[in-house]
Design an enzyme around this catalytic site. Structure first.
Site, PDB file in Angstrom:
ATOM      1  N   GLU A  84     -27.085  39.246  48.399  1.00 51.02           N
ATOM      2  CA  GLU A  84     -25.889  40.039  48.715  1.00 51.02           C
ATOM      3  C   GLU A  84     -25.152  40.424  47.429  1.00 51.02           C
ATOM      4  O   GLU A  84     -24.689  41.567  47.280  1.00 51.02           O
ATOM      5  CB  GLU A  84     -24.970  39.240  49.645  1.00 51.02           C
ATOM      6  CG  GLU A  84     -25.437  39.168  51.087  1.00 51.02           C
ATOM      7  CD  GLU A  84     -26.698  38.340  51.286  1.00 51.02           C
ATOM      8  OE1 GLU A  84     -27.438  38.598  52.254  1.00 51.02           O
ATOM      9  OE2 GLU A  84     -26.958  37.421  50.472  1.00 51.02           O
ATOM     10  N   ASP A  90     -23.447  58.208  40.508  1.00 60.74           N
ATOM     11  CA  ASP A  90     -23.194  59.376  41.349  1.00 60.74           C
ATOM     12  C   ASP A  90     -21.895  60.076  40.955  1.00 60.74           C
ATOM     13  O   ASP A  90     -21.832  61.310  40.893  1.00 60.74           O
ATOM     14  CB  ASP A  90     -23.140  58.939  42.814  1.00 60.74           C
ATOM     15  CG  ASP A  90     -22.909  60.110  43.756  1.00 60.74           C
ATOM     16  OD1 ASP A  90     -23.615  61.128  43.623  1.00 60.74           O
ATOM     17  OD2 ASP A  90     -22.018  60.013  44.622  1.00 60.74           O
TER      18      ASP A  90
END
Length: 213
Positions: free
Chosen positions: A61, A75
């Protein structure tokens, strides 16, 4: 947009969706996620801490949170610099599950012995990244290109090192890296007088040194 807030949110969201992203990673209940983002002059650092009451570890995780958070950085920043590189994603500490694990060597004293100062400087650089203390009064001896008598060999770990070294370079003659303990009980790592072998060892196994102490 706000790069830091968006990256933190992405990391938290990703940590809770590992079961959907990785087909062989079973879902666990995540009770705590903290994602820290630091924007430096030339890079962006992301660190994630994940925990829960489950009996398993939460390393997947945490690693997923960091990985996807960094993809968000790419991005949002690709319009400014499309040559960005995502690198050095690694686990620094784990507790729970089958074993506890810590990459950091803080509090561990290491002495580096080598006839070549350039190799010693490379080794010291790796050790400082792991927060080790360089000292003659050491818990761990790192010996580069010099003979040293081992009282006890840690053969199982040596075999793992040799296997990974062979996969990395099948044309080589074996790792020739020896790990054991001396008469005083100190952990000793013997590495040939080779920058290639030295870098291979730290980049592949530097994170597990504490577990051998």
């Amino acid at each position: 947009g706000d790069l830091v807030s968006a990256t933190q949110l992405t990391g938290v969201f990703s940590a809770k969706r590992v079961g959907d992203l990785l087909p062989f990673c079973h879902p666990v209940t995540v009770d705590f996620v903290e994602v820290q983002v630091r924007v430096n002059e030339e890079d962006v650092e992301v660190r994630a801490t994940v925990g829960g009451i489950g009996r398993t570890g939460y390393e997947m995780e945490a690693l997923t949170a960091v990985s996807v958070a960094l993809l968000n950085v790419y991005d949002m920043c690709k319009g400014v610099d499309s040559t960005m590189v995502i690198e050095e994603i690694r686990l620094t500490e784990k507790s729970g599950g089958k074993s506890d694990w810590e990459r950091d060597l803080s509090g561990v004293r290491v002495n580096v012995l080598s006839p070549r100062e350039d190799l010693r400087e490379i080794a010291v650089g790796y050790l400082k990244k792991l927060s080790a203390e360089i000292s003659r009064d050491a818990h761990l001896l790192l010996i580069l290109g010099e003979p040293y008598a081992l009282e006890e060999r840690i053969s199982a770990f040596e075999s793992v090192v040799a296997f990974h070294d062979f996969r990395r370079d099948p044309t080589g003659a074996g790792s020739e890296i020896r790990i054991g303990r001396d008469r005083e009980g100190r952990l000793v790592v013997l590495i040939p007088e080779s920058e290639d072998k030295l870098r291979f060892f730290f980049e592949t196994f530097g994170g597990v040194l504490r577990s051998l102490l």
